[in-house]
Design an enzyme around this catalytic site. Structure first.
Site, short mmCIF file in Angstrom:
data_model
loop_
_atom_site.label_atom_id
_atom_site.label_comp_id
_atom_site.label_asym_id
_atom_site.label_seq_id
_atom_site.Cartn_x
_atom_site.Cartn_y
_atom_site.Cartn_z
N CYS A 4 0.85 -1.20 0.00
CA CYS A 4 0.00 0.00 0.00
C CYS A 4 0.88 1.25 0.00
CB CYS A 4 -0.92 0.00 1.22
SG CYS A 4 -1.78 1.55 1.47
N CYS A 7 0.62 3.26 3.28
CA CYS A 7 1.31 2.58 4.39
C CYS A 7 2.82 2.77 4.26
CB CYS A 7 0.94 1.10 4.43
SG CYS A 7 -0.70 0.75 5.11
N ASP A 30 -0.57 16.68 -0.83
CA ASP A 30 -0.84 15.89 -2.03
C ASP A 30 0.23 16.20 -3.09
OD1 ASP A 30 -3.71 14.48 -3.24
OD2 ASP A 30 -2.15 15.06 -4.66
N HIS A 46 -4.28 0.58 8.32
CA HIS A 46 -4.71 0.41 6.93
C HIS A 46 -6.18 0.06 6.87
CE1 HIS A 46 -4.45 -0.52 2.65
NE2 HIS A 46 -5.33 -1.47 2.94
N ASN A 87 -13.27 10.23 -1.00
CA ASN A 87 -13.83 9.48 -2.11
C ASN A 87 -13.91 8.00 -1.76
OD1 ASN A 87 -13.90 11.81 -3.80
ND2 ASN A 87 -11.71 11.57 -4.20
N GLY A 93 -13.81 8.48 -7.88
CA GLY A 93 -12.45 8.93 -8.18
C GLY A 93 -11.40 8.43 -7.21
N HIS A 98 -6.36 3.29 0.52
CA HIS A 98 -6.09 3.46 1.96
C HIS A 98 -6.83 4.75 2.27
CE1 HIS A 98 -3.06 3.46 5.54
NE2 HIS A 98 -3.92 4.46 5.74
N HIS A 100 -8.42 8.21 2.91
CA HIS A 100 -7.76 9.50 3.09
C HIS A 100 -8.78 10.61 2.98
CE1 HIS A 100 -7.39 8.00 -1.03
NE2 HIS A 100 -7.60 9.25 -1.43
N HIS A 102 -9.25 14.29 2.00
CA HIS A 102 -8.64 15.43 1.32
C HIS A 102 -9.02 16.70 2.09
CE1 HIS A 102 -7.72 13.49 -2.69
NE2 HIS A 102 -8.65 12.64 -2.27
P1 AMP Z 1 -8.08 9.73 -4.43
O1 AMP Z 1 -8.20 9.99 -5.92
O2 AMP Z 1 -9.21 10.29 -3.62
O3 AMP Z 1 -7.83 8.27 -4.15
O4 AMP Z 1 -6.81 10.54 -3.96
C1 AMP Z 1 -5.51 10.03 -4.06
C2 AMP Z 1 -4.60 11.21 -4.01
O5 AMP Z 1 -3.29 10.76 -3.68
C3 AMP Z 1 -4.49 12.00 -5.30
O6 AMP Z 1 -4.92 13.34 -5.10
C4 AMP Z 1 -3.00 11.92 -5.65
O7 AMP Z 1 -2.51 13.11 -6.22
C5 AMP Z 1 -2.38 11.61 -4.30
N1 AMP Z 1 -1.10 10.92 -4.33
C6 AMP Z 1 -0.79 9.83 -5.06
N2 AMP Z 1 0.49 9.45 -4.80
C7 AMP Z 1 0.97 10.34 -3.89
C8 AMP Z 1 2.23 10.48 -3.22
N3 AMP Z 1 3.24 9.64 -3.44
N4 AMP Z 1 2.38 11.52 -2.36
C9 AMP Z 1 1.37 12.38 -2.15
N5 AMP Z 1 0.16 12.28 -2.73
C10 AMP Z 1 -0.04 11.28 -3.59
ZN ZN Z 2 -2.36 1.29 3.65
#
Ligand code: AMP
Ligand code: ZN
Length: 114
Positions: A4, A7, A30, A46, A87, A93, A98, A100, A102
């Site tokens: 993940c 993680c 982000d 997780h 989301n 989207g 994992h 999160h 926003h």
């Molecule tokens: P979601 O589309 O709601 O699953 O959001 C996932 C978010 O993770 C997106 O806004 C990506 O830009 C962000 N993301 C993906 N990889 C990384 C990373 N390595 N560091 C920081 N943000 C990330």
């Molecule tokens: Zn995770």
């Protein structure tokens, strides 16, 4: 979870721009921000998606919002306002499985979201 992305960020195996951390919660900027402040606030435990939440996860979900409030204040957006979004699933989207929260601030945010 070893495969993940988030993680791995919590473990320090993948670098991230950390913005907040406490016992149960980790937050970082982000990598592809869509607002001047775009933080991702995640539980250290997780949990893949909202669909997987169990009653015992209620406290940590609340802690994500408490962290959002702290970060918004820390970054100077508590008075002007901010948006939190989580989301769930592909149609919404979700790309990282994992959970999160926003945290978005620093520009006018339209409603309804796209
Ligand atoms: P979601 O589309 O709601 O699953 O959001 C996932 C978010 O993770 C997106 O806004 C990506 O830009 C962000 N993301 C993906 N990889 C990384 C990373 N390595 N560091 C920081 N943000 C990330
Ligand atoms: Zn995770």
């Amino acid at each position: 979870m070893t495969d993940c992305l988030f993680c791995k960020i919590i473990a320090g195996d993948i670098p991230a721009d950390k913005i907040y951390e406490d016992e149960n919660v980790f937050a970082f900027r982000d990598i592809n921000p869509v607002a001047p402040l775009h933080a991702l606030i995640i539980p250290k435990k997780h949990i893949a998606m909202i669909n997987d939440l169990k009653p015992q996860d209620a406290e940590v979900v609340g802690q994500l919002f408490l962290a959002a409030k702290e970060i918004a204040k820390q970054e100077g957006y508590d008075e002007t306002g901010y948006r939190t979004v989580m989301n769930c699933g592909e149609a919404a989207g979700q790309t990282v499985f994992h959970i999160h929260l926003h945290l978005l601030a620093g520009r006018d945010l339209s409603w309804p979201p796209g």
